[in-house]
Scaffold this active site. Structure first.
Site, PDB file in Angstrom:
ATOM      1  N   ILE A  14       2.244  -0.758   3.110  1.00  0.00           N
ATOM      2  CA  ILE A  14       2.197  -1.706   1.991  1.00  0.00           C
ATOM      3  C   ILE A  14       2.053  -0.983   0.649  1.00  0.00           C
ATOM      4  CG2 ILE A  14      -0.311  -2.203   1.963  1.00  0.00           C
ATOM      5  CD1 ILE A  14       2.618  -4.695   1.508  1.00  0.00           C
ATOM      6  N   ARG A  37      -5.194  10.529   4.094  1.00  0.00           N
ATOM      7  CA  ARG A  37      -5.392  11.721   4.932  1.00  0.00           C
ATOM      8  C   ARG A  37      -4.092  12.454   5.188  1.00  0.00           C
ATOM      9  NH1 ARG A  37      -7.737   8.387   9.725  1.00  0.00           N
ATOM     10  NH2 ARG A  37      -5.699   7.514   9.204  1.00  0.00           N
ATOM     11  N   LYS A  90      -5.502  -7.601   1.460  1.00  0.00           N
ATOM     12  CA  LYS A  90      -5.968  -8.634   2.370  1.00  0.00           C
ATOM     13  C   LYS A  90      -5.936  -8.095   3.803  1.00  0.00           C
ATOM     14  CE  LYS A  90      -3.151  -9.870   4.804  1.00  0.00           C
ATOM     15  NZ  LYS A  90      -2.130  -9.350   5.793  1.00  0.00           N
ATOM     16  N   ASP A 168      -3.448 -11.130  11.095  1.00  0.00           N
ATOM     17  CA  ASP A 168      -3.126 -10.289   9.922  1.00  0.00           C
ATOM     18  C   ASP A 168      -2.045 -10.976   9.074  1.00  0.00           C
ATOM     19  OD1 ASP A 168      -3.291  -7.455   8.532  1.00  0.00           O
ATOM     20  OD2 ASP A 168      -1.177  -7.958   8.770  1.00  0.00           O
TER      21      ASP A 168
HETATM   22  P1  NAP Z   1      -0.529   1.189   7.380  1.00  0.00           P
HETATM   23  O1  NAP Z   1       0.941   1.366   7.231  1.00  0.00           O
HETATM   24  O2  NAP Z   1      -1.172   1.561   8.667  1.00  0.00           O
HETATM   25  O3  NAP Z   1      -1.194   1.960   6.167  1.00  0.00           O
HETATM   26  C1  NAP Z   1      -2.578   2.099   6.004  1.00  0.00           C
HETATM   27  C2  NAP Z   1      -2.873   3.545   5.665  1.00  0.00           C
HETATM   28  O4  NAP Z   1      -4.296   3.703   5.615  1.00  0.00           O
HETATM   29  C3  NAP Z   1      -2.397   4.516   6.734  1.00  0.00           C
HETATM   30  O5  NAP Z   1      -1.093   4.967   6.475  1.00  0.00           O
HETATM   31  C4  NAP Z   1      -3.420   5.631   6.693  1.00  0.00           C
HETATM   32  O6  NAP Z   1      -2.977   6.667   5.800  1.00  0.00           O
HETATM   33  C5  NAP Z   1      -4.659   4.984   6.131  1.00  0.00           C
HETATM   34  N1  NAP Z   1      -5.623   4.804   7.236  1.00  0.00           N
HETATM   35  C6  NAP Z   1      -5.393   4.306   8.456  1.00  0.00           C
HETATM   36  N2  NAP Z   1      -6.499   4.348   9.217  1.00  0.00           N
HETATM   37  C7  NAP Z   1      -7.447   4.890   8.453  1.00  0.00           C
HETATM   38  C8  NAP Z   1      -8.792   5.216   8.665  1.00  0.00           C
HETATM   39  N3  NAP Z   1      -9.392   4.992   9.851  1.00  0.00           N
HETATM   40  N4  NAP Z   1      -9.490   5.776   7.668  1.00  0.00           N
HETATM   41  C9  NAP Z   1      -8.912   6.018   6.476  1.00  0.00           C
HETATM   42  N5  NAP Z   1      -7.601   5.744   6.220  1.00  0.00           N
HETATM   43  C10 NAP Z   1      -6.894   5.182   7.191  1.00  0.00           C
HETATM   44  O7  NAP Z   1      -0.939  -0.345   7.138  1.00  0.00           O
HETATM   45  P2  NAP Z   1      -0.310  -1.344   6.059  1.00  0.00           P
HETATM   46  O8  NAP Z   1       0.748  -2.160   6.680  1.00  0.00           O
HETATM   47  O9  NAP Z   1      -0.006  -0.619   4.828  1.00  0.00           O
HETATM   48  O10 NAP Z   1      -1.551  -2.333   5.895  1.00  0.00           O
HETATM   49  C11 NAP Z   1      -2.682  -1.973   5.170  1.00  0.00           C
HETATM   50  C12 NAP Z   1      -3.333  -3.254   4.687  1.00  0.00           C
HETATM   51  O11 NAP Z   1      -2.389  -3.935   3.867  1.00  0.00           O
HETATM   52  C13 NAP Z   1      -3.691  -4.222   5.811  1.00  0.00           C
HETATM   53  O12 NAP Z   1      -4.919  -4.837   5.593  1.00  0.00           O
HETATM   54  C14 NAP Z   1      -2.572  -5.251   5.802  1.00  0.00           C
HETATM   55  O13 NAP Z   1      -3.003  -6.528   6.206  1.00  0.00           O
HETATM   56  C15 NAP Z   1      -2.207  -5.261   4.324  1.00  0.00           C
HETATM   57  N6  NAP Z   1      -0.844  -5.723   4.106  1.00  0.00           N
HETATM   58  C16 NAP Z   1       0.190  -5.213   4.833  1.00  0.00           C
HETATM   59  C17 NAP Z   1       1.492  -5.720   4.683  1.00  0.00           C
HETATM   60  C18 NAP Z   1       2.685  -5.196   5.457  1.00  0.00           C
HETATM   61  O14 NAP Z   1       3.780  -5.787   5.357  1.00  0.00           O
HETATM   62  N7  NAP Z   1       2.585  -4.116   6.214  1.00  0.00           N
HETATM   63  C19 NAP Z   1       1.717  -6.755   3.769  1.00  0.00           C
HETATM   64  C20 NAP Z   1       0.653  -7.208   2.996  1.00  0.00           C
HETATM   65  C21 NAP Z   1      -0.612  -6.685   3.184  1.00  0.00           C
HETATM   66  P3  NAP Z   1      -3.461   8.182   6.108  1.00  0.00           P
HETATM   67  O15 NAP Z   1      -3.250   8.438   7.566  1.00  0.00           O
HETATM   68  O16 NAP Z   1      -2.600   9.002   5.201  1.00  0.00           O
HETATM   69  O17 NAP Z   1      -4.929   8.216   5.730  1.00  0.00           O
END
Ligand code: NAP
Length: 308
Positions: A14, A37, A90, A168
């Protein structure tokens, strides 16, 4: 206007899909650093953790936490303790009560805590809310069905405790619902389908109502292939309103009345810049409370294991 110097924390899907371009487009917001990270952006200072960012990084005013919900509370607390404004993706947390100390910290420090609900800023949501204020609502049905493999590839956190599973995306529907209806709703029953190998549901059916007994139902499913649905259907005594495409399109009796390009994340950053100018907070936990109640009340079934 003083620039709000922002660091993104958690440079995942995101952050790349939405936050980067939104910050670049909004006057008064500047991306100053990244803490993640495993990911960085050429030309920007990079730190592995938020602690390292706060200790050794460039001067910043705010952090935008784009990490999974399970790790956001401690990151928000660290940022507020360092005097930074905080924007939360969120859902605002992995639980409801963990927000209380953050709200208190922000108020004491006169810093902004902004719990975002991006779907509330979809272009047809406000027109839908306005249209409904003058109508007698008979029933509401939500159909929020998407393919988890397309929208959340490899996101193991979503299946862990606090990851919410199908809630989610489902919480986005509830964030719209709680904005467009004139009265608060509450959950009366829920059915949750858990894959045998997961700690979070892959599908959920909710029954909700309000003080007047309004029938509201919601179907959330992560197993949808083919056409995806992010639709809310509202029957009123004065006609049927359909809010589709996650709040981007509104129709009355099938005729389009509101549709506009997506500005959800730009709206979030405009609001963050405005809030930070005064240190005011904006934390509405209504959608998260509905999800928590669905977990409290939900009848559970076990379904086939999920393999990404
Ligand atoms: P994501 O692709 O998994 O990205 C989250 C990032 O946070 C990871 O790439 C990771 O980066 C870091 N992370 C993961 N686990 C961690 C941990 N234990 N400690 C510290 N850093 C950690 O997830 P995302 O889809 O972007 O979603 C993140 C949030 O945005 C969620 O709450 C989701 O509901 C919200 N969101 C997502 C979307 C969507 O379409 N995907 C839309 C709206 C809102 P590093 O490994 O580099 O640290």
């Amino acid at each position: 206007m003083t620039e709000l110097r922002i660091a993104i924390v958690g440079f995942g899907k995101i952050a790349r899909d939405q936050h980067l371009s939104a910050i670049a487009a909004v006057p008064g917001a500047t991306l100053t650093a990244i803490a993640s990270r495993n990911a960085s952006l050429p030309g920007l200072p990079h730190f592995a953790t938020i602690e390292e960012l706060l200790e050794k990084g460039p001067s910043i005013d705010a952090v935008s936490l784009c990490t999974p919900p399970q790790v956001r509370r401690s990151q928000a607390a660290a940022a507020l303790a360092a005097g930074k404004h905080v924007m939360l993706e969120k859902p605002p947390g992995m639980g409801v009560a963990e927000l209380d100390p953050l709200i208190a910290m922000a108020a004491e420090a006169k810093r902004t805590l902004f719990a975002t609900w991006h779907s509330r800023h979809a272009p047809a949501v406000e027109p839908a809310r306005e249209w409904l204020t003058a109508r007698r609502i008979k029933s509401v049905h939500i159909s929020w069905k998407e393919d988890v493999r397309v929208w959340h590839p490899g996101q193991s956190w979503i299946w862990e405790p606090g990851g919410l599973g199908v809630f989610d995306p489902g919480i986005n529907a509830l964030s719209i619902l709680t904005k467009i209806l004139p009265k608060p709703v509450f959950v009366t029953a829920a059915e949750l389908a858990f894959p045998a190998n997961c700690q979070a549901p892959i599908a959920a059916s909710l029954t909700l109502t309000d003080i007047d007994g309004l029938p509201v139902t919601a179907e959330f499913d992560f197993r949808q292939t083919g056409p995806q649905s992010w639709d809310i259907l509202v029957e009123t005594e004065q006609g049927r309103m359909t809010l589709s495409g996650g709040g981007r399109h509104m129709a009355i009796e099938g005729k389009t009345v509101a549709e506009a390009p997506d500005e959800e994340y730009r709206e979030l950053y405009r609001r963050f810049v405005a809030l930070a100018a005064t240190g005011a907070s904006d934390v509405d936990l209504a959608p998260l409370r509905l999800v928590a109640d669905a977990f409290l009340l939900g009848k559970r079934t076990v379904v086939e294991p999920f393999v990404d």
